[in-house]
Write an enzyme that holds these catalytic residues in place. Structure first.
Site, PDB file in Angstrom:
ATOM      1  N   ARG A  95       0.593  -1.292   0.022  1.00 27.48           N
ATOM      2  CA  ARG A  95      -0.050   0.166  -0.046  1.00 27.48           C
ATOM      3  C   ARG A  95       1.012   1.321  -0.180  1.00 27.48           C
ATOM      4  O   ARG A  95       1.444   1.532   1.046  1.00 27.48           O
ATOM      5  CB  ARG A  95      -0.886   0.053   1.292  1.00 27.48           C
ATOM      6  CG  ARG A  95      -2.009   1.046   1.350  1.00 27.48           C
ATOM      7  CD  ARG A  95      -2.649   1.071   2.989  1.00 27.48           C
ATOM      8  NE  ARG A  95      -1.664   1.655   3.523  1.00 27.48           N
ATOM      9  CZ  ARG A  95      -1.307   1.383   4.883  1.00 27.48           C
ATOM     10  NH1 ARG A  95      -2.051   0.645   5.428  1.00 27.48           N
ATOM     11  NH2 ARG A  95      -0.700   2.299   5.514  1.00 27.48           N
TER      12      ARG A  95
ATOM     13  N   HIS B 213      -3.191   4.444   5.186  1.00 28.81           N
ATOM     14  CA  HIS B 213      -4.450   3.389   5.229  1.00 28.81           C
ATOM     15  C   HIS B 213      -5.689   4.238   4.704  1.00 28.81           C
ATOM     16  O   HIS B 213      -6.403   3.571   3.650  1.00 28.81           O
ATOM     17  CB  HIS B 213      -4.520   3.058   6.675  1.00 28.81           C
ATOM     18  CG  HIS B 213      -6.011   2.358   6.906  1.00 28.81           C
ATOM     19  ND1 HIS B 213      -6.129   0.874   6.432  1.00 28.81           N
ATOM     20  CD2 HIS B 213      -7.274   2.584   7.622  1.00 28.81           C
ATOM     21  CE1 HIS B 213      -7.304   0.486   6.648  1.00 28.81           C
ATOM     22  NE2 HIS B 213      -8.147   1.494   7.335  1.00 28.81           N
TER      23      HIS B 213
ATOM     24  N   TYR C 162       4.422   4.865  11.494  1.00 29.04           N
ATOM     25  CA  TYR C 162       4.816   3.461  11.935  1.00 29.04           C
ATOM     26  C   TYR C 162       5.477   2.673  10.693  1.00 29.04           C
ATOM     27  O   TYR C 162       5.873   1.692  10.698  1.00 29.04           O
ATOM     28  CB  TYR C 162       3.232   2.457  12.211  1.00 29.04           C
ATOM     29  CG  TYR C 162       2.392   2.718  11.002  1.00 29.04           C
ATOM     30  CD1 TYR C 162       2.158   2.117   9.719  1.00 29.04           C
ATOM     31  CD2 TYR C 162       1.264   3.651  11.089  1.00 29.04           C
ATOM     32  CE1 TYR C 162       1.198   2.251   8.621  1.00 29.04           C
ATOM     33  CE2 TYR C 162       0.373   3.893  10.133  1.00 29.04           C
ATOM     34  CZ  TYR C 162       0.317   3.143   8.918  1.00 29.04           C
ATOM     35  OH  TYR C 162      -0.611   3.203   7.986  1.00 29.04           O
TER      36      TYR C 162
HETATM   37  C1  TPP Z   1     -14.510  -6.549  12.189  1.00 25.47           C
HETATM   38  C2  TPP Z   1     -13.782  -5.167  12.270  1.00 25.47           C
HETATM   39  N1  TPP Z   1     -12.728  -5.118  13.178  1.00 25.47           N
HETATM   40  C3  TPP Z   1     -11.869  -3.848  12.894  1.00 25.47           C
HETATM   41  C4  TPP Z   1     -11.989  -3.167  11.863  1.00 25.47           C
HETATM   42  C5  TPP Z   1     -11.314  -1.873  11.913  1.00 25.47           C
HETATM   43  N2  TPP Z   1     -10.235  -1.829  10.728  1.00 25.47           N
HETATM   44  C6  TPP Z   1     -10.791  -1.296   9.606  1.00 25.47           C
HETATM   45  S1  TPP Z   1      -9.534  -1.331   8.360  1.00 25.47           S
HETATM   46  C7  TPP Z   1      -8.511  -2.352   9.431  1.00 25.47           C
HETATM   47  C8  TPP Z   1      -7.481  -3.024   8.864  1.00 25.47           C
HETATM   48  C9  TPP Z   1      -7.588  -4.122   8.077  1.00 25.47           C
HETATM   49  O1  TPP Z   1      -6.188  -4.264   7.044  1.00 25.47           O
HETATM   50  P1  TPP Z   1      -6.108  -5.513   6.057  1.00 25.47           P
HETATM   51  O2  TPP Z   1      -6.980  -6.416   6.167  1.00 25.47           O
HETATM   52  O3  TPP Z   1      -4.782  -5.816   5.805  1.00 25.47           O
HETATM   53  O4  TPP Z   1      -6.806  -4.620   4.864  1.00 25.47           O
HETATM   54  P2  TPP Z   1      -6.166  -3.239   4.265  1.00 25.47           P
HETATM   55  O5  TPP Z   1      -7.029  -1.869   5.012  1.00 25.47           O
HETATM   56  O6  TPP Z   1      -4.770  -3.148   4.442  1.00 25.47           O
HETATM   57  O7  TPP Z   1      -6.614  -3.170   2.586  1.00 25.47           O
HETATM   58  C10 TPP Z   1      -9.051  -2.580  10.706  1.00 25.47           C
HETATM   59  C11 TPP Z   1      -8.627  -3.261  11.687  1.00 25.47           C
HETATM   60  C12 TPP Z   1     -13.221  -3.331  11.157  1.00 25.47           C
HETATM   61  N3  TPP Z   1     -13.334  -2.632  10.163  1.00 25.47           N
HETATM   62  N4  TPP Z   1     -13.886  -4.483  11.143  1.00 25.47           N
END
Ligand code: TPP
Ligand code: MG
Length: 388
Positions: free
Chosen positions: A282, A286, A295
């Site tokens: 990425r 985020h 980080y």
């Molecule tokens: C069930 C749940 N727990 C926590 C969150 C908060 N949250 C949103 S995005 C994220 C990170 C997800 O990372 P990843 O799966 O690697 O996807 P990326 O954002 O890197 O595409 C988190 C913890 C959420 N949306 N849903």
């Protein structure tokens, strides 16, 4: 005349006892290759041809390049719209273009896509109106397009829930005799969620035609991959459920398309789900609300810039003489027009009826929902009277 065993051994002293036959390893066919599949070097030169993943047709790669260029421009425009207050939030997928576009190109129009919040680019690459795609992120409505008509589920914010939805839909399709495939986009972090495991397990047991496509972009917001899992790679999570898997260089557009094409074929042939892990990165924070410098090091980001999927494919296509300066200029112009039209259309504030919030929650609204709707209606009416 009978012979004792001792006599038999004496008679043929050199006879060896046959070795105990070892059963074939039932997991062998399920494991990914130890190295991610790669067909193009980072500098765009072609690696030796391989029988397991033949090179996709050059016309498909050229179209992939076009959609990646338009997709990247769309992504930059969406980020700019957050700064202008036109979008509430935007999770960029810059750097992940090969995965965003490759996932869509591997499918037929009547297949289904199950995206997360990060897949706006994939949805526009699928041909969905960009304003309809951004409706959720503008905060106007849960989903701006018709999921049934577009064969694309609403973008999912609760992590990994789409894994279960896709398993159910794909099972239902095959149960009704259709050969539809469902492709699930999911992030590295979300593979730690229970719903990922439940979805993959259900799909495996019921042979649901699902491709679980993990975009491992190294981070779940601020949590790096090293704190996410101790698995050798995320692709290895398939074997425990009896699901074959593969890892691929997610910044190699040719390899992503080849691997996903084969994964989709596997699912369509009735062999059950397939898990693909794409190693990518990425490039942006985020979302626009995140400060990634807290980080991760700038050096790390710079190192990934050298593995840019767009320049990689462009160099290859130029070398094959199917892309030249004029064609690149034309595609760039298409991308600019696309962004300009989006900007223009997003400058118009939509009128949304607040009461529509209660529509489509359930097929039959519950008594509580009817009560809440009436409360909001009364408050809106009172506010309108005060304004008058
Ligand atoms: C069930 C749940 N727990 C926590 C969150 C908060 N949250 C949103 S995005 C994220 C990170 C997800 O990372 P990843 O799966 O690697 O996807 P990326 O954002 O890197 O595409 C988190 C913890 C959420 N949306 N849903
Ligand atoms: Mg991630």
């Amino acid at each position: 005349m009978t012979t004792t065993p001792q006599a038999a051994r004496r008679a043929s002293p050199r006879t060896r006892r046959p070795a105990t036959p070892t059963a074939p390893d039932p997991a062998a066919g399920l494991l990914p290759r130890t190295e991610p599949v790669r067909l193009l070097n980072p500098d765009g030169t072609l690696l030796p041809a391989r029988a397991d993943y033949p090179e996709p047709p050059v016309e498909a790669l050229r179209e992939m390049y076009r959609r990646m260029v338009v997709g990247r421009r769309f992504d930059a425009q969406a980020t700019a719209l957050t700064k202008q207050g036109r979008l509430a939030v935007y999770p960029s997928s810059r750097g992940q273009e090969a995965c965003q576009v490759g996932g869509v190109l591997a499918l037929r129009d009547d297949d289904w896509v199950f995206p997360t919040y990060r897949e706006s680019m994939a949805l526009t690459a699928r041909g969905i109106d960009p304003v309809e795609v951004l409706t959720l992120l503008r905060g106007d409505w849960h989903c701006g397009y018709d999921p049934a008509q577009r064969r694309t589920a609403p973008q999912c914010t609760p992590l990994a829930t789409q894994c279960v939805h896709a398993a159910g839909l794909a099972y239902g399709e095959s149960y009704q005799g259709r050969d539809t495939v469902a492709l699930v986009y999911i992030g590295d972090g979300a593979t730690s969620e229970g719903d990922f495991h439940e979805g993959v397990n259900f799909a495996a047991v019921f042979k649901a035609p699902v491709v679980y496509f993990v975009q491992n972009n190294r981070y779940a917001i601020s949590v790096p991959l090293s704190r996410q899992t101790a698995a050798p790679s995320l692709a290895y999570k398939g074997v425990g459920y009896g699901v074959p898997s593969e890892q691929v260089d997610g910044n190699d557009p040719m390899a992503v398309l080849a691997v996903l094409t084969r994964a989709v074929e596997h699912a369509r042939a009735g062999k059950g789900p397939f898990l693909v892990e794409a190693h990518t990165y990425r490039m942006e924070p985020h979302t626009n609300a995140d400060d990634a410098s807290r980080y991760r090091d700038a050096d790390e980001v710079e190192a990934w810039r050298d593995r840019d999927p767009l320049t990689r494919l462009e160099t290859y296509l130029r070398g094959r003489d199917v892309l030249d300066d004029a064609a690149v200029a034309e595609i760039t112009e298409q991308a600019e027009t696309y962004a300009a039209q989006l900007r223009e259309r997003m400058n118009t504030q939509p009128t949304v009826d607040p009461l529509s919030l209660f529509d489509h929650v359930y097929a039959e609204p519950t008594a509580q929902l009817v009560e809440q709707r009436e409360q909001v209606r009364a408050e809106l009416a009172a506010a309108a009277e005060e304004d008058a």
